[in-house]
Design an enzyme around this catalytic site. Structure first.
Site, PDB file in Angstrom:
ATOM      1  CB  SER A 137      -0.883   0.000   1.259  1.00  0.00           C
ATOM      2  OG  SER A 137      -1.496   1.254   1.450  1.00  0.00           O
ATOM      3  CE1 TYR A 162      -4.140  -2.094   4.747  1.00  0.00           C
ATOM      4  CE2 TYR A 162      -3.518   0.164   4.206  1.00  0.00           C
ATOM      5  CZ  TYR A 162      -3.897  -1.108   3.810  1.00  0.00           C
ATOM      6  OH  TYR A 162      -4.026  -1.396   2.468  1.00  0.00           O
TER       7      TYR A 162
END
Length: 334
Positions: A137, A162
């Site tokens: 990501s 995350y």
């Protein structure tokens, strides 16, 4: 001059997270070309499961698709999946997504993104594959000031759990590549949007609220930039990479990471204005300060993608949002 092998449709490909946003679109594109796809997903209720089942219903219409429900964190299930199938290529897109959710629900991220990915790596170790691709990501870049973000940049200071789990995936993949020779490619996605998207993403939430006449919350008073990337561009980027595992570096390791982003950050307010035009409605707005874990800007350097594959994402937000709104109105029968 870009030089790479095109997709070999004889390959058997595992797509984890096949009922998810990117996993669905990738699976559909591969199935349309005749590739055998095994889809794996736990269909969790992080967002509306009806959307996941609607995606699966489309995929199940292809003879060359098989769906298996299971959890990445279940080692026995993953071992069985790999022992019963001989995969040529694995695309691990299953993960617990979302920056803000990770602040309140950290356990879900460790189970899916760390333990789950470890199980995939172990399975690839004991059941060798030609190529493992996995979702990372743009969040790994944190609040970095230097732009555009390059895969050569230091990403040792993630500002959300995350992001930390995604960076850990890159480290784990490199180690497994080094120790066991697994060819592994990480994909740093930049704010992916489009039809059949995730309702927890801002553009989808904005659309719901605008259509219902509700106020939308705009963080950091709208002063944020995002490298919005249309899902078809993401899928094309992955498709190009599937049959092109990394070549060995000077140490003999076969692990690499690519940015896949539009290489053109847009101001959040312009994105909202474009969405309003596509919907034909103006949003009532509430301006708020920056949220914990959020970053000010994302901006992908995609030079390696262009050099290797002669490709960069190119769908404009005007075109992309128009397609999303068309799908949204059709899906929700508006």
């Amino acid at each position: 001059m870009a030089s790479y092998k095109s997709l070999d449709i004889s390959k058997k490909i595992l797509v984890t997270g096949a009922a998810g946003f990117i996993g669905f679109h990738l699976s559909k594109k591969l199935l349309e070309q005749g590739v055998t796809v095994i889809g794996f997903d736990n269909i969790n209720d992080y967002y509306d499961v009806n959307l996941k089942y609607a995606r699966l219903e489309i995929l199940n219409g292809y003879e060359n698709f098989t769906f298996i429900k299971g959890n990445l964190a279940d080692k026995q299930a993953i071992d069985a999946l790999f022992s019963e199938n001989k995969f040529d290529i694995v695309v691990n897109l299953a993960a617990q997504a979302g920056v803000r959710y990770s602040i309140d629900n950290p356990q879900a991220y460790i189970e899916s993104n760390v333990i789950g990915f470890f199980n995939i790596l172990e399975a690839c170790r004991h059941n060798p594959v030609e190529h493992l691709l996995y979702a990372s990501s743009s969040s790994v870049y944190g609040n970095q000031q230097k732009t555009p973000f390059s895969t050569d940049d230091d990403v040792s200071k993630p500002i959300s759990l995350y992001a930390a789990t995604k960076k850990s995936n890159e480290l784990m993949a490199y180690t497994y590549s080094h120790l066991y020779g697994i060819p592994a490619t990480g994909l740093r996605f930049f704010t992916v949007y489009g039809p059949f998207g995730r309702p927890d993403m801002a553009y989808f939430g904005f659309t719901n609220k605008i259509m219902n006449g509700e106020k939308i919350k705009i963080f950091n008073n709208g002063d944020m930039y995002r490298d919005f990337t249309y899902v078809d561009d993401i899928v094309k980027g992955i498709e190009n990479m599937l049959c092109n595992p990394p070549e060995a570096d000077e140490n003999g390791d076969r692990a690499t990471v690519y940015n896949i982003g539009n290489n053109s950050p847009e101001k959040l307010m312009y994105f909202i204005e474009t969405l309003e035009k596509a919907l034909g409605k103006t949003a009532e707005k509430e301006y708020l300060p920056m949220q914990p874990g959020d970053v000010y800007q994302t901006y992908a350097d995609v030079t390696p993608l262009i050099e290797k594959f002669g490709f960069k994402p190119s769908t404009s937000i005007e075109e992309g949002l128009s397609r999303f709104v068309e799908w949204y109105k059709d899906y929700y029968k508006i």
